[in-house]
Design an enzyme around this catalytic site. Structure first.
Site, PDB file in Angstrom:
ATOM      1  N   VAL A 174      -5.999  -2.120  14.992  1.00  0.00           N
ATOM      2  CA  VAL A 174      -5.222  -1.518  13.764  1.00  0.00           C
ATOM      3  C   VAL A 174      -5.766  -2.362  12.607  1.00  0.00           C
ATOM      4  O   VAL A 174      -5.883  -1.999  11.299  1.00  0.00           O
ATOM      5  CB  VAL A 174      -3.925  -1.385  13.857  1.00  0.00           C
ATOM      6  CG1 VAL A 174      -3.082  -1.065  12.668  1.00  0.00           C
ATOM      7  CG2 VAL A 174      -3.537  -0.824  15.071  1.00  0.00           C
ATOM      8  N   GLU A 191      -7.264   0.256   5.752  1.00  0.00           N
ATOM      9  CA  GLU A 191      -6.034   1.251   5.113  1.00  0.00           C
ATOM     10  C   GLU A 191      -6.089   1.170   3.623  1.00  0.00           C
ATOM     11  O   GLU A 191      -5.631   2.295   3.235  1.00  0.00           O
ATOM     12  CB  GLU A 191      -4.542   0.446   5.420  1.00  0.00           C
ATOM     13  CG  GLU A 191      -4.489   0.341   7.031  1.00  0.00           C
ATOM     14  CD  GLU A 191      -4.915  -1.011   7.609  1.00  0.00           C
ATOM     15  OE1 GLU A 191      -4.784  -1.201   8.866  1.00  0.00           O
ATOM     16  OE2 GLU A 191      -5.327  -1.723   6.963  1.00  0.00           O
ATOM     17  N   ASP A 242     -24.016  31.047 -16.661  1.00  0.00           N
ATOM     18  CA  ASP A 242     -23.982  32.539 -17.300  1.00  0.00           C
ATOM     19  C   ASP A 242     -24.563  32.262 -18.696  1.00  0.00           C
ATOM     20  O   ASP A 242     -24.956  31.092 -19.074  1.00  0.00           O
ATOM     21  CB  ASP A 242     -22.418  32.826 -17.405  1.00  0.00           C
ATOM     22  CG  ASP A 242     -22.372  34.393 -17.563  1.00  0.00           C
ATOM     23  OD1 ASP A 242     -23.295  35.095 -17.879  1.00  0.00           O
ATOM     24  OD2 ASP A 242     -21.059  34.861 -17.504  1.00  0.00           O
ATOM     25  N   GLU A 291     -12.426 -10.837   8.055  1.00  0.00           N
ATOM     26  CA  GLU A 291     -11.244 -10.569   8.715  1.00  0.00           C
ATOM     27  C   GLU A 291     -11.468 -10.712  10.138  1.00  0.00           C
ATOM     28  O   GLU A 291     -10.827 -11.113  11.174  1.00  0.00           O
ATOM     29  CB  GLU A 291     -10.571  -9.434   8.394  1.00  0.00           C
ATOM     30  CG  GLU A 291     -10.020  -9.315   6.979  1.00  0.00           C
ATOM     31  CD  GLU A 291      -9.688  -8.053   6.548  1.00  0.00           C
ATOM     32  OE1 GLU A 291      -9.041  -7.903   5.310  1.00  0.00           O
ATOM     33  OE2 GLU A 291      -9.863  -6.982   7.151  1.00  0.00           O
ATOM     34  N   THR A 301      -4.039  -7.711  -1.578  1.00  0.00           N
ATOM     35  CA  THR A 301      -4.685  -8.551  -2.544  1.00  0.00           C
ATOM     36  C   THR A 301      -6.097  -7.704  -2.918  1.00  0.00           C
ATOM     37  O   THR A 301      -6.641  -8.093  -4.005  1.00  0.00           O
ATOM     38  CB  THR A 301      -5.312  -9.822  -2.039  1.00  0.00           C
ATOM     39  OG1 THR A 301      -5.681  -9.882  -0.950  1.00  0.00           O
ATOM     40  CG2 THR A 301      -3.791 -10.827  -1.701  1.00  0.00           C
TER      41      THR A 301
END
Length: 870
Positions: A251, A256, A298, A664, A694
């Site tokens: 997760v 996210e 057009d 991370e 952040t």
């Protein structure tokens, strides 16, 4: 049963209404609001986040699950509100039918609601009335009908007894009684609307790319979750704890913040387009415009101003040129006195054979009626040089029709004729200097002028001794061709519908940007070709194709049209739809413009449907993704520029997000490779706060970058959002540098506290300070990374540190958030961190120049590609 004299009875009309239903058009694409709302929460990325939230709750991480749910809800709500607001710009399709109609009921003329019109009704129409349903004309007095919304043909169509008419069109001239033959969903207007509703717009390039990115990220997240589950078991964790830890890792690796960042970036692009007169109805259209490879436009009103002006006449005495502005009755005249004198005679006849006039409204001269006929009225006034204009009494009129291509009137003892040269010249007597006339005609046509021929004939010999002003209906009841012969040519008139000043430059910009442009119109091929040549659209092959000549095979059609500068004329709605599909089959991302009901299906089918906001119909606006508020072709190119900038911005913050993910993930990799002996530098909640707390604002600031100077000087984007260049930059340069700095700050803190490899895990206070140092390092490194990601090729100091003010504010807010996450006890305790030590803080600060230096070296020595954005 109906008779034209009495119409239906009230009772018959009521029975017919109960059988056929009300005369209302079906709502087009009437998607229920609940489906519109649910679509914002059930697309692929949203579903993945819902699953992530469910797994977080299952793992006992309620804070993480709640945060993910909040992200999905806020993003979906914002997307729905943004598109609902844009949709309000299009009026309802039903407004195209009149509210009240004059009909015959029980032998009396009465007003009834248009919704109550039924088959068999006899409607009474005067100039300016909109026709309430499909009809057959029973009485037609000098009637012409504007059917441009259905056919694309700019000239009104003459209607005689027995001719048909269509609901939604309107009577330009004359009076009529017409028998209603179809209402509501059975009308031609409804059939085109239903064709529009069944046309399915293709999936946008951005949707395809985001699905690809999300699938890749999902595979990576689940794979790492599985690896960490196995490693956790090997380190001695229970099955339950290992499973919960693996879920947390998976997760945490899902970005996210990517979904709201994409949505808000598209919204900012939409707002910028709106400031440039381009209203975006669907957010995905912002990026799709940047991927556009072919524009079918057009003609009238988009490429031209739709303001006819008579600028030249030719007579036997010579040429007269007039330099005037719009419909102004004054102009600078150049020509001999004799030529001007004959031109006045020519203008008198042309004006008499016309009903359009110029009027002064709000200090400006405009057309009242057909623009071309108003231009002939202006011509007569200009040549009169301020003198009074002779009003020629017209006794009888044969209206213009597309077969004869001319209009004739009887004025006393004269027959006055105006029309297309190929229609009028063969009827003139042989004494006309045909060589000089045809040379003048070719010269005018070569300069893009629309040419009319004007002729006359004396009729006294046909009706000697009769009162030519009395009983005209009986005198001239025969076919027009009976009298339209042995004409004397008065001369030629050259008319100019000036192109918009911005169009030539916009066409050059489109070609520089690698976007092909074709004209697709319902107008006559010669008119369309002349305008295309004048504005620089017509390609070197000078390819002009009529709708009736389009090949039946779509593959052959695509090969025929897949080139720059093609003109397709006289197209029907079905043919325009085929043109869109044929070009898409060849891999083009197609933008199609239109303003009429006939354009609706093609607008819906195209990747980007572009409708006219000022002059377009409601059907066109409802079918379109983009509405031009000024009807200007140049606005499309401006929107393409913003679309490309938005695509580049999405790559910018995607680079930014993925770099953060590398940092991370690294603590978990190190922990796993050490068999759990090396302490975990970051926790799952810390990663969530990095993604949303952040990183979000700087990513949004990157999404607000303005278009670079060279954004229209390269081909359309064909590469993936996540291509090899982006992956190398993230996983071989920026990501590893952030990860090394992060682990250095963490390791230095616990090392100075006495920890050594193989020794026991340090206490909570040491780990909290070390984890705080790692967290601080990632935040500060990402601040530097935000500036580095502003360009793929230029270092930030060359762009100017303060040129993106939103980024500066984002940095201030991010630093404030960092301090709050470190020093506010409840938040810090929840995240498992504390303010870093002096050594840890110094290591964290040094991560900023380290990231900028790595980015500079990458940009300096990377392979160069001419088609890359700045």
């Amino acid at each position: 049963m109906t008779t034209v004299a009495t119409g239906l009875s009230t009772a018959d009309a009521a029975r017919q209404l109960s059988t056929d239903g009300p005369n209302l058009l079906p709502l087009m694409n009437a998607v229920p609001k609940w489906r519109q709302v649910s679509a914002q929460f059930t697309h692929f990325f949203a579903l993945m986040l819902w699953v992530a939230a469910a797994l977080a709750f299952l793992a006992g991480m309620a804070q993480l699950g709640t945060a993910v749910v909040v992200v999905v809800v806020i993003n979906g709500t914002f997307s729905y509100v943004q598109e609902a607001r844009a949709a309000q710009a299009a009026s309802k399709l039903r407004a195209m039918l009149p509210a009240q109609v004059l009909v015959k009921r029980d032998g009396q003329a009465v007003q009834v609601a248009a919704a109550e019109i039924v088959r068999g009704d006899v409607v009474l129409l005067t100039a300016g009335d909109r026709i309430p349903g499909d009809v057959e004309f029973a009485v037609a007095e000098s009637c012409t009908v504007d059917e441009s919304m259905l056919s694309g043909e700019s000239e009104p169509v003459a209607k005689n007894r027995g001719d048909g008419g269509y609901g939604g069109t309107f009577l330009v001239n004359g009076n009529a009684e017409a028998l209603v033959t179809a209402t509501g969903s059975r009308t031609r207007l409804a059939s085109i609307a239903s064709l529009t509703a069944t046309a399915q717009p293709p999936q946008s390039p951005l949707n395809k790319e985001l699905r690809r990115v999300v699938r890749l990220i999902s595979v990576v997240a689940l794979s790492f979750g599985g690896v960490f589950f196995a490693v956790s078991l090997l380190t001695g964790l229970s099955w339950r704890d290992a499973f919960l830890f693996a879920i947390g890792v998976a997760v945490a690796l899902i970005p996210e913040g990517l979904l709201p960042t994409v949505t808000l970036s598209l919204a900012m692009g939409a707002q910028r387009m709106a400031r440039r007169n381009a209203l975006v109805r669907h957010l995905q259209a912002v990026e799709t415009l940047g991927s556009t490879t072919f524009i079918c436009t057009d003609k009238t009103g988009t490429l031209t101003q739709n303001r006819m002006s008579a600028v030249e006449t030719w007579t036997q005495a010579g040429t007269v040129r007039l330099n005037g502005e719009g419909y102004s009755p004054t102009a600078e005249i150049t020509g001999s006195a004799l030529a001007v004198q004959q031109a006045r005679r020519l203008a008198r006849a042309a004006r008499a054979a016309s009903r359009g006039r110029i009027v002064r409204r709000q200090e400006r001269w405009t057309a009242d009626g057909d623009p071309m006929e108003a231009a002939l009225d202006a011509l007569a006034h200009r040549l009169a040089s301020g003198a009074a204009i002779e009003e020629v009494p017209v006794d009888f009129r044969w209206s213009f029709d597309p077969v004869r291509k001319r209009e004739s009137v009887v004025a006393g003892a004269e027959l006055l004729v105006k029309g297309a040269p190929e229609s009028v010249l063969p009827l003139c007597v042989a004494s006309t200097d045909s060589a000089a006339c045809h040379q003048a005609l070719e010269d005018m046509a070569a300069r893009g002028l629309r040419v009319l021929a004007v002729a006359e004939r004396a009729l006294a010999d046909l009706h000697a001794g009769e009162d030519l002003h009395a009983g005209a209906e009986q005198l001239y009841s025969g076919e027009a061709a009976t009298y339209e012969n042995q004409l004397t040519l008065l001369g030629l008139v050259g008319l100019h519908d000036p192109p918009r000043d911005s169009v030539p430059a916009a066409l050059r910009a489109a070609r520089t940007a690698g976007v092909k442009v074709a004209m697709v119109t319902g107008d006559h091929p010669s008119t369309a070709a002349a305008i295309a040549a004048e504005i620089g659209l017509l390609g070197p092959e000078k390819r002009v194709v009529e709708g009736k000549d389009l090949p039946d095979d779509d593959h052959v059609l695509g090969a025929l049209l897949d080139r720059d500068g093609v003109v397709v004329s006289r197209v029907s709605p079905e043919q325009k739809l085929r043109v869109a599909r044929a070009l898409q089959m060849r891999g083009h991302v197609l933008a199609m413009t239109g303003d009429g009901v006939n354009d609706g299906p093609a607008l819906q089918e195209a990747d980007i449907g572009v409708a006219m906001g000022a002059s377009g119909t409601d059907v066109a606006r409802e079918a379109a993704d983009l509405v031009l508020l000024d009807d200007d072709f140049a606005t499309i190119i401006a929107a393409v520029e913003q679309g490309r900038a938005t695509y580049a911005n999405i790559r910018r913050f995607l680079t930014y997000h993925l770099t953060d993910n590398v940092a991370e993930l690294t603590p978990f990799v190190v922990w796993a490779l050490s068999g759990g002996s090396f302490p975990l530098a970051l926790g799952v909640l810390q990663i969530l706060f990095l993604d949303i707390g952040t990183d979000l604002l700087p990513a949004l600031a990157l999404g607000s970058e303005r278009a670079g100077k060279g954004v229209l000087q390269r081909p359309p984007e064909r590469r993936h959002l996540m291509d090899s260049a982006l992956l190398v930059r993230v996983f071989a340069v920026l990501g590893p540098v952030e990860a090394v700095c992060e682990m250095t700050a963490f390791t230095l803190t616990i090392w100075l506290a006495g920890w050594r490899p193989g020794s026991a895990i340090p206490g909570w206070e040491v780990l909290a300070a070390a984890s705080g140092a790692a967290f601080t390092t990632v935040v500060l490194a990402q601040l530097a990374n935000a500036f580095a990601c502003r360009s793929e090729s230029v270092p930030p100091w060359r762009l100017g540190w303060g040129t993106n003010r939103m980024l500066l504010w984002a940095v201030v807010v991010e630093l404030a958030a960092l301090v709050a996450f470190l020093v506010i006890p409840p938040i810090a305790a929840m995240l498992g961190q504390a303010p870093p030590t002096t050594a840890g803080l110094l290591a964290a600060v040094l991560s900023m120049p380290a990231v900028l230096a790595a980015d500079y070296l990458y940009k300096k020595f990377r392979p160069r590609h001419a088609a890359e954005p700045v």
